[in-house]
Enzyme design. Structure first.
Site, PDB file in Angstrom:
ATOM      1  CB  THR A  87      -0.957   0.023   1.314  1.00 11.57           C
ATOM      2  OG1 THR A  87      -0.117  -0.206   2.538  1.00 11.57           O
ATOM      3  CG2 THR A  87      -1.890  -1.111   1.244  1.00 11.57           C
ATOM      4  CG  PHE A 130      12.043   2.463  18.019  1.00 14.33           C
ATOM      5  CD1 PHE A 130      12.584   0.995  18.007  1.00 14.33           C
ATOM      6  CD2 PHE A 130      11.695   3.275  16.931  1.00 14.33           C
ATOM      7  CE1 PHE A 130      12.403   0.355  16.864  1.00 14.33           C
ATOM      8  CE2 PHE A 130      11.561   2.332  15.591  1.00 14.33           C
ATOM      9  CZ  PHE A 130      11.966   0.858  15.636  1.00 14.33           C
ATOM     10  CB  CYS A 162       6.834   0.404   7.337  1.00 16.89           C
ATOM     11  SG  CYS A 162       6.726  -0.961   6.423  1.00 16.89           S
ATOM     12  CE  LYS A 206      20.007   1.529  18.840  1.00 18.48           C
ATOM     13  NZ  LYS A 206      19.059   0.764  18.047  1.00 18.48           N
ATOM     14  CB  ALA A 207      19.737  10.860  18.297  1.00 17.67           C
ATOM     15  CG  ASN A 212       4.455   1.129  11.971  1.00 25.43           C
ATOM     16  OD1 ASN A 212       5.017   0.407  12.638  1.00 25.43           O
ATOM     17  ND2 ASN A 212       4.351   0.865  10.457  1.00 25.43           N
ATOM     18  NE  ARG A 255      10.132  -0.721   0.201  1.00 26.92           N
ATOM     19  CZ  ARG A 255       8.942  -1.491   0.963  1.00 26.92           C
ATOM     20  NH1 ARG A 255       7.814  -1.409   0.412  1.00 26.92           N
ATOM     21  NH2 ARG A 255       9.258  -2.223   1.963  1.00 26.92           N
ATOM     22  CG  PHE A 265       2.360  -5.536  14.872  1.00 23.91           C
ATOM     23  CD1 PHE A 265       2.013  -4.259  14.946  1.00 23.91           C
ATOM     24  CD2 PHE A 265       1.451  -6.581  14.977  1.00 23.91           C
ATOM     25  CE1 PHE A 265       0.564  -3.784  14.940  1.00 23.91           C
ATOM     26  CE2 PHE A 265       0.101  -6.290  15.244  1.00 23.91           C
ATOM     27  CZ  PHE A 265      -0.299  -4.792  15.465  1.00 23.91           C
ATOM     28  N   GLY A 304      13.470   5.657   7.984  1.00 18.85           N
ATOM     29  CA  GLY A 304      12.937   5.670   6.502  1.00 18.85           C
ATOM     30  C   GLY A 304      12.306   4.294   6.299  1.00 18.85           C
TER      31      GLY A 304
END
Ligand code: UGA
Length: 442
Positions: free
Chosen positions: A88, A258, A269, A260-261, A217, A339, A153, A266
């Site tokens: 999608t 989640f 998703c 981590k700077a 997400n 992507r 997921f 990208g």
């Protein structure tokens, strides 16, 4: 465990893994895809993309005789449960999701849906769709079968593990109790061995199940952009975002994951999902509820330009003709997926400014050569950095993290490294004579 006959429509990152893992769990599976080359590759036991562990599972399932792939939708006819996992993507020129493939898959599948001795056919949607899609598709399917929405997921790079040992299973079920029971029992039979291990299984209406996926997400994207906004604050104050992330992460309510700077998120998703979610909110008259996601998106995209600016600065503004080494092209390590890759975006922007970009990626190299013939793709990090005026680490592959700064320093023109993922030992690189530039780190 009862063996269930399954079809999986769409054999991309999601479908190929789902088909292989379900057959490996003991079910009889046919994977359907319109791409004949992909189907031939899968039938030959070769995954069409890089995914750790998938090759073994695919070949084991093919050898068992329980898995095959086909381009002919009629081959799905004998299945009891039909998973739909087609793409999608973001629509051209709009934030909204393009549902062409989902609708085409359902239209092609409906004539082949047949009730068996164990009840009507069940269609289980796995694609990430705008809320409201399942209800619309259920109308389309009518009495030919029962629709469930069963979001996926899995993370690329961990897709096999996430499929056979998910954190939770979510079923979106029809409002009609009898139909809901049919869909729930069919999915329970498919996932019996996963459920036996105590995996949480949550059931809800279609809209809630669809929203779980985009909400998850969006939350992940927000976490990453939050820490990248903190990195911007660190950059103007001389503070260290890695320390900050660790220190706030000790609070269980925040957690360390989640945070981590770096150059941002990208892939196929997170970026398109938050945009499609905003577009859908607008259609539903609830635009305001998700305006914060616009900020999440802009913080994310700002990181890419920030790395370009740092590179231009490192080159003292004289970019044209300068050799620049880019380590990494995939949107994350352990994947060849380019992507919406931040690494590739930065490389393209620098190339657009006239830099002689040499790019290397352990998995995405062949894909890059095919789709980006304009880029100078190298086979090894050593080859890419030879004579470079600045080195950019943009995808944190282990082989890049482990590079020896002393050895690498001998082949570059200038020892300047931009660590776009904050994964290198800055002290070791500085000790080897490098100018180390992290993101949000002093
Ligand atoms: C994401 C979700 O994590 C999955 O749960 C979901 O199923 C999947 O999308 C999907 O919708 O199909 P994925 O796109 O494979 O999975 O990748 P992630 O591991 O989420 O990473 C996304 C991006 O965020 C990468 O570019 C990664 O480098 C970046 N990231 C991740 C950060 O910049 N910082 C972090 O702390 C974590």
């Amino acid at each position: 465990m009862a063996i269930v006959k399954l079809s999986v429509i769409g054999c991309g990152y999601l479908g190929a893994v789902h088909a292989s893992c379900m057959a490996d769990l003991g079910h009889e599976v046919v994977g359907i895809d319109v791409d004949a080359a992909k189907v031939a590759q899968l039938n030959a036991g070769e995954p069409p993309f890089h995914e750790p562990g998938l090759g073994e599972v695919l070949r084991r399932a093919l050898d068992s005789g329980r898995l095959r792939f086909s381009t002919d939708m009629a081959d799905a006819a004998s299945a009891r449960v039909h998973f739909v996992g087609v793409g999608t993507p973001q629509q051209q020129g709009s934030y909204a999701a393009d549902l062409t493939y989902v609708d085409a898959a359902i239209d092609a599948l409906v004539p082949h849906l047949h009730a068996g001795s164990d009840g009507p056919a069940v269609v289980a949607g796995k694609s990430t769709v705008p809320v409201g899609t399942a209800a619309r598709l259920a109308e389309k399917i009518g009495d030919a079968g029962v629709l469930a929405w069963n979001p996926e997921f899995l993370r690329e790079g961990f897709a096999v593990q996430d499929t056979v040992a998910p954190d939770r299973l979510v079923y979106g079920l029809p409002g009609d109790d009898a139909k809901a029971a049919v869909a729930r029992d069919a999915l329970d039979a498919v996932y019996a061995s996963i459920l036996e291990r105590g995996t949480p299984r949550l059931t809800a209406d279609y809209a809630s199940a669809e929203l779980v996926k985009v909400a998850a997400n969006s939350f992940l994207a927000t976490k990453i952009s939050f820490i990248n906004a903190m990195a911007e604050m660190c950059e103007v104050t001389g503070a260290d975002v890695s320390f900050l992330a660790e220190a706030i992460g000790h609070d269980d309510r925040i957690g360390k994951k989640f945070l981590k700077a770096g150059i941002g998120f990208g892939g196929g998703c997170l970026p398109k999902d938050i945009r499609a979610f905003m577009a859908r909110a607008g259609e539903l008259g609830a635009e305001q509820s998700l305006t914060f996601l616009r900020e999440v998106d802009s913080i994310n995209l700002r990181r890419r330009q920030h790395v370009v600016n740092l590179t231009v600065h490192a080159l003292e503004g004289r970019v044209p003709g300068k050799p620049v080494a880019v380590l990494g092209a995939a949107f994350k390590p352990h994947s060849d997926d380019i992507r919406d890759s931040p690494a590739l975006d930065v490389a393209s922007r620098l190339s657009g400014l006239g830099a002689k970009v040499r790019i290397v990626d352990p998995a995405a190299g062949p894909v890059l050569r095919r789709v980006r013939p304009d880029l100078d793709v190298r086979d090894s990090a050593h080859d890419a950095v030879a004579g470079a005026h600045v080195v950019l680490l943009l995808t944190e592959w282990p082989e890049f993290r482990d590079l020896d700064p002393v050895e690498l320093g001998e082949s570059v023109e200038h020892r300047t490294i931009i660590d776009g993922r904050n994964v290198l030992d800055s002290a070791a690189w500085r000790a080897a004579g490098w100018t180390y530039i992290g993101l949000g780190r002093p």
